[in-house]
Design an enzyme around this catalytic site. Structure first.
Site, short mmCIF file in Angstrom:
data_model
loop_
_atom_site.label_atom_id
_atom_site.label_comp_id
_atom_site.label_asym_id
_atom_site.label_seq_id
_atom_site.Cartn_x
_atom_site.Cartn_y
_atom_site.Cartn_z
N GLU A 71 -13.90 -11.89 -6.10
CA GLU A 71 -12.57 -11.29 -6.33
C GLU A 71 -11.50 -11.94 -5.45
O GLU A 71 -10.32 -11.84 -5.75
CB GLU A 71 -12.58 -9.79 -6.00
CG GLU A 71 -13.42 -8.94 -6.94
CD GLU A 71 -14.80 -8.66 -6.37
OE1 GLU A 71 -15.28 -9.47 -5.54
OE2 GLU A 71 -15.40 -7.65 -6.75
N CYS A 92 -8.53 -2.07 3.98
CA CYS A 92 -8.40 -3.25 4.86
C CYS A 92 -9.71 -3.67 5.49
O CYS A 92 -9.82 -4.76 6.02
CB CYS A 92 -7.41 -2.97 5.98
SG CYS A 92 -5.82 -2.47 5.39
N GLU A 130 2.12 1.69 -3.40
CA GLU A 130 1.03 2.16 -4.26
C GLU A 130 0.81 3.66 -4.07
O GLU A 130 0.63 4.40 -5.04
CB GLU A 130 -0.26 1.39 -3.94
CG GLU A 130 -1.41 1.76 -4.88
CD GLU A 130 -2.75 1.14 -4.47
OE1 GLU A 130 -2.79 0.31 -3.54
OE2 GLU A 130 -3.75 1.50 -5.12
N LYS A 166 -15.77 -9.71 7.42
CA LYS A 166 -14.77 -10.59 6.80
C LYS A 166 -15.41 -11.89 6.33
O LYS A 166 -14.90 -12.54 5.41
CB LYS A 166 -13.65 -10.92 7.80
CG LYS A 166 -12.87 -9.72 8.28
CD LYS A 166 -11.70 -9.36 7.40
CE LYS A 166 -10.91 -8.21 7.99
NZ LYS A 166 -10.10 -7.52 6.99
N SER A 197 -7.48 1.83 -2.40
CA SER A 197 -6.24 1.12 -2.68
C SER A 197 -6.61 -0.24 -3.26
O SER A 197 -7.60 -0.84 -2.86
CB SER A 197 -5.46 0.94 -1.38
OG SER A 197 -4.54 -0.11 -1.53
N GLU A 237 -16.48 -10.93 3.03
CA GLU A 237 -15.35 -10.64 2.14
C GLU A 237 -14.80 -11.91 1.47
O GLU A 237 -14.53 -11.92 0.27
CB GLU A 237 -14.24 -9.97 2.95
CG GLU A 237 -13.04 -9.54 2.11
CD GLU A 237 -11.86 -9.10 2.98
OE1 GLU A 237 -11.77 -9.55 4.13
OE2 GLU A 237 -11.05 -8.30 2.50
N GLU A 276 0.83 -1.20 0.00
CA GLU A 276 0.00 0.00 0.00
C GLU A 276 0.87 1.26 0.00
O GLU A 276 0.56 2.23 -0.69
CB GLU A 276 -0.92 -0.02 1.23
CG GLU A 276 -2.14 0.83 1.09
CD GLU A 276 -3.19 0.48 2.15
OE1 GLU A 276 -4.11 -0.28 1.83
OE2 GLU A 276 -3.09 0.97 3.28
N CYS A 326 -10.83 -1.87 14.48
CA CYS A 326 -11.09 -3.31 14.65
C CYS A 326 -11.19 -3.72 16.11
O CYS A 326 -11.80 -4.73 16.43
CB CYS A 326 -10.00 -4.12 13.99
SG CYS A 326 -9.61 -3.54 12.35
#
Lengths: 174, 665
Positions: free
Chosen positions: B369, B302, B280, B361, B322, B364, B277, B518
């Protein structure tokens, strides 16, 4: 924004776009969220009912969650998510009307219209609802069709009352 | 100050506080259910009613402010009786199959029943139909809902997503998405904050523990587990440790005891994320400064709840995100490529399990993807709460475990990775690396903490100027990076609106979907401690400071991994394995066909429990019996009426006879 709705008779009807309620919200209600109920009333009187797409449109317009709009719509029995008939029959089941035979009217209408409470006839002519006291207790049992009040209705009179509205349709056809 | 009397005790309280708070400050506990300190007080359940002398009715203490001279009784007979009736009425429409409920023994309704001393429920009546709405992430069980509306407050006021709201009216009221949609097909971000505040078993994470047990017991599978940074500072609470106790060593030991073959640390992948990241960002900054096309601000990726939120609410701004996958999916991708090759196991025989503080999550890993070579990067996600259940169910005594470390090679991490679990942490970790890469000097903050972005405020901002940069970064000389950090989706909304309007003054933004980050994610232990965020945050920073390596790019395991496998950050292989793309969803998911509903039949109550319903008198019998009673009562009433009429008639006749008798005389 066009919405296609399948009507009870199986035909598809195109709901016009929401520009009318759109401009009404802008000009008359100034996009105020606290006017939600008034806006929903206005929308129902324009489009006849409040389909999900219309509720989402209003939610986006007022920048509130659609779950809040649908919460209000599902709370008040006056709002409907189903397409409504040309005429609305409301049989009063307030205490006085209930005692004087309102229930019999309901049973009779259920049979003769072949629909349940809250539904609309297949020809789209009548929506059948019950009301909790229309303030005509002295005239019990009472019912309303649109804005007309019928007093001391006996089941035997129902067919002739309904016939008036059916005739209208015939006239329109001609 | 206001002076009042509670239970005969003279107390003083600050003006504006409620009776409930004033009582609590003076060690008087008023039983309550819907009230959730600092979050939700609307007085909907009425359990906390108290008697206020002079008031006509009992008052809900959580919404009634104290007044001068008020005399309050919290435990009088009338109050106790009222609470009892209120509780029993709540139970009359609550599915009491507690033995099979996920919240059994840590249910607030259960605890309240014991507190009120209730051992029977006198009201039997109509019950709401059992309806289970399961998505890949969150499961709703409407027969358990007590309509306290904590979830409504969290969803609408705190997160401002507005998925859950009361629908319908009266007995038919349900708390749910618009038009009774399954939550998995609505634009829910799956942040899971509703599951943290739900007092009962109505809102919870969709269970994955069974799938994990199955994987562990399958001898043909190599089961790899990884733990997110925020789990270690919270899981102790579920084993009676005080909030803010870091349990990293015990956690690693517990996972080994559970039978996982490899116990890795998501922190390793957090360091990897920073490398990717950070690179990037430098790449985007270079393009922007040299006049090439790029998109700024760049926003961290994230937090999967945040990602889904953007996809639903701001589908035209996805290029600001990102392209980095989240750390645990990166680690999954690495396990099924680099590590599989290293240990000589076919990736199809590897099961990657992630222990996450997060419910999103779970969604996710089901995204199309998040796959490489036909295999999902991560196979199962369990929350911190689910892991604690597994440890308890395996009979592992967490307290007596000796501390151990994570397995190599994907277990070594830096302090920068630990702070990924708290708001501001990803940004700080990125700056520690980026600043040093660019200038060759350490980030100029005391103890490496970027103090303006540390803390629990909704939006934090800072700017850092690059001066005396290394020659290869000369384009960055005098460039002042403006950064913003937010936690919670309400703050994210504010920053995203700026981005959409083109008025965002920032270059780099960190977003964590949950308030606090988190550490207080949707999968974390439920806590009513109002300082819970501060305590877990403190533990996180302490753990960071205790580590010898504090910067991601200094992690030797990461350096070795790049040398051995990836080559360089943002290289070809990185893009294949560690970067991803996003899906335009739209506010009503109108831009995609993806839905995340699980077939309700799969989650239906097993047929084997049918016999239990037969223990209760079946509906038919009750109806027969009650109709007989009604008939007899009606007959009785009629007879009484007739008797009264007859007596009246007799009386009338008697008077007439008396009168006649009199006149004759």
């Amino acid at each position: 924004m066009k919405v296609v709705e399948t009507r009870p008779d199986g035909k598809e009807a195109v709901l016009t776009d929401f520009s009318e309620i759109n401009s009404l919200i802008d000009t008359y209600y100034a996009g105020r969220r606290d006017c939600l109920i008034n806006i929903l009333h206005a929308a129902q009187s324009i489009y006849g009912f409040l389909p999900a797409e219309l509720q989402r449109f209003i939610a986006d317009k007022l920048d509130i969650p659609v779950s809040e709009v649908s919460g209000v719509v599902s709370f008040y029995s006056f709002f409907s998510m189903k397409r409504r008939g040309k005429h609305t029959i409301r049989v009063c089941l307030g205490t006085a009307c209930y005692v004087r035979g309102g229930k019999k009217l309901v049973d009779h209408l259920r049979k003769s219209l072949k629909i349940e409470i809250g539904d609309t006839t297949a020809d789209g002519l009548f929506t059948f609802e019950i009301a909790r006291c229309i303030g005509a207790c002295g005239l019990a049992p009472a019912m309303m069709i649109d804005d007309d009040v019928y007093q001391q209705v006996a089941p035997a009179r129902l067919d002739s009352i309904l016939a008036k509205y059916k005739d209208e349709k015939g006239v329109e056809k001609a | 100050m206001v002076h009042l009397t509670i239970n005969g005790k003279d107390i003083s309280a600050e003006e504006g506080v409620t009776i409930f708070e004033a009582a609590k400050q003076n060690s008087i506990t008023i039983p309550s259910l819907c009230n959730f300190e600092n979050i939700h007080s609307i007085g909907s359940c009425r359990i906390c009613v108290v008697e206020v002398e002079g008031a006509k009715t009992l008052q809900a203490s959580c919404v009634t402010p104290v007044r001068e001279g008020m005399v309050v009784h919290t435990n009088s007979k009338i109050v106790r009786d009222a609470r009892k009736v209120l509780y029993e009425l709540l139970l009359s429409d609550h599915d009491t199959d507690c033995l099979f409920c996920n919240r059994n023994q840590h249910c607030e309704l259960q605890r309240l029943g014991r507190q009120l001393g209730i051992y029977e429920s006198r009201f039997e009546g109509q019950r709401s139909e059992r309806r289970i709405d399961a998505s890949v992430s969150i499961t709703r069980d409407l027969s358990k809902c007590v309509l306290c509306r904590r979830c409504v407050t969290v969803c609408n006021d705190i997160q401002q997503v507005g998925i859950l709201n009361p629908q319908n009216r009266g007995f038919k009221t349900v708390i749910g998405p618009s038009f009774d949609l399954p939550i998995g097909s609505d634009s829910c971000s799956f942040c899971g904050q509703c599951t943290v505040v739900c007092p009962v078993g109505a809102l919870k994470e969709t269970d994955s523990t069974q799938a994990v047990w199955d994987a562990i017991n399958d001898k043909t599978k190599r089961v790899v587990v990884q733990v997110a940074p925020a789990v270690r500072v919270a899981i102790g609470e579920l084993f009676s440790y005080p909030a803010g106790t870091s349990c990293t060593g015990k956690l690693a030991s517990a996972l080994k005891e559970l039978g996982f073959d490899d116990v890795f640390d998501t922190d390793w992948a957090a360091d990897l994320t920073i490398m990717e990241e950070g690179t990037e960002f430098l790449d985007r900054a270079k393009k922007a400064l040299t006049g090439k096309h790029t998109v700024l601000p760049m926003i961290t990726s994230c937090s999967p709840g945040w990602i889904k939120y953007v996809e639903n609410h701001f589908p035209d701004s996805l290029d600001h995100l990102s392209t980095c996958k989240s750390p645990h999916t990166m680690l999954g991708a690495v396990v099924k490529s680099y590590y599989a090759e290293k240990i000589g196991v076919d990736p199809k025989d590897i099961v990657v399990v992630s222990v996450m503080p997060c419910t999103a999550k779970k969604f996710e890993i089901r995204r199309p993807e998040m796959m490489n070579g036909g295999y999902p990067n991560v196979d199962e996600v369990i929350t911190t709460r689910e892991l604690a259940e597994m440890i308890k169910s395996a009979g592992i005594d967490f307290d007596s475990l000796t501390e151990s470390s994570f397995h190599k090679p994907l277990g070594l991490s830096s302090g920068a990775a630990i702070i990924f679990g708290v708001t501001g942490g990803v940004m700080e970790a990125a700056l520690r690396t980026v600043y040093e890469l660019v200038t060759g000097r350490e980030l100029p903050f005391e103890n490496l903490h970027v103090t303006p972005i540390v803390g629990l405020e909704q939006i934090k901002e800072a700017s850092i100027k690059f001066e005396n940069v290394l020659p290869e970064f000369d384009y960055l000389e005098d460039f002042e990076v403006r950064i913003a950090v937010t936690n919670g989706l309400a703050g994210a909304k504010i920053l995203m609106e700026q981005v959409e309007d083109g008025t965002s003054p920032y270059h780099f933004i960190e977003v964590m979907g949950c308030p606090g980050g988190c550490i207080t994610g949707g999968g974390q232990p439920r806590s009513k401690d109002t300082d819970i965020r501060k305590k877990r945050m403190k533990a996180t920073y302490e753990e960071d400071e205790s580590l010898p390596i504090r910067k991601s790019h200094e992690n030797p395991a990461i350096i070795e991994f790049y040398n051995e496998f990836l080559g360089k950050p943002n290289g070809h292989l990185s893009h294949e394995l560690l970067h991803t793309s996003y899906t335009k969803r739209g506010l009503y998911n109108e831009l995609t066909n993806e839905r995340y509903v699980i077939d309700a039949a799969e989650h239906a109550i097993p047929k084997t429990f049918d016999h239990l319903s037969k223990v209760r008198p079946s509906g038919e019998e009750t109806e027969d019996y009650s109709s007989q009673v009604l008939e007899l009562k009606a007959k009785n009433a009629k007879l009484r009426e007739e008797l009264e009429d007859t007596l009246e008639t007799v009386e009338v006749f008697r008077r007439i006879i008396v009168d006649m008798h009199g006149s004759n005389r």
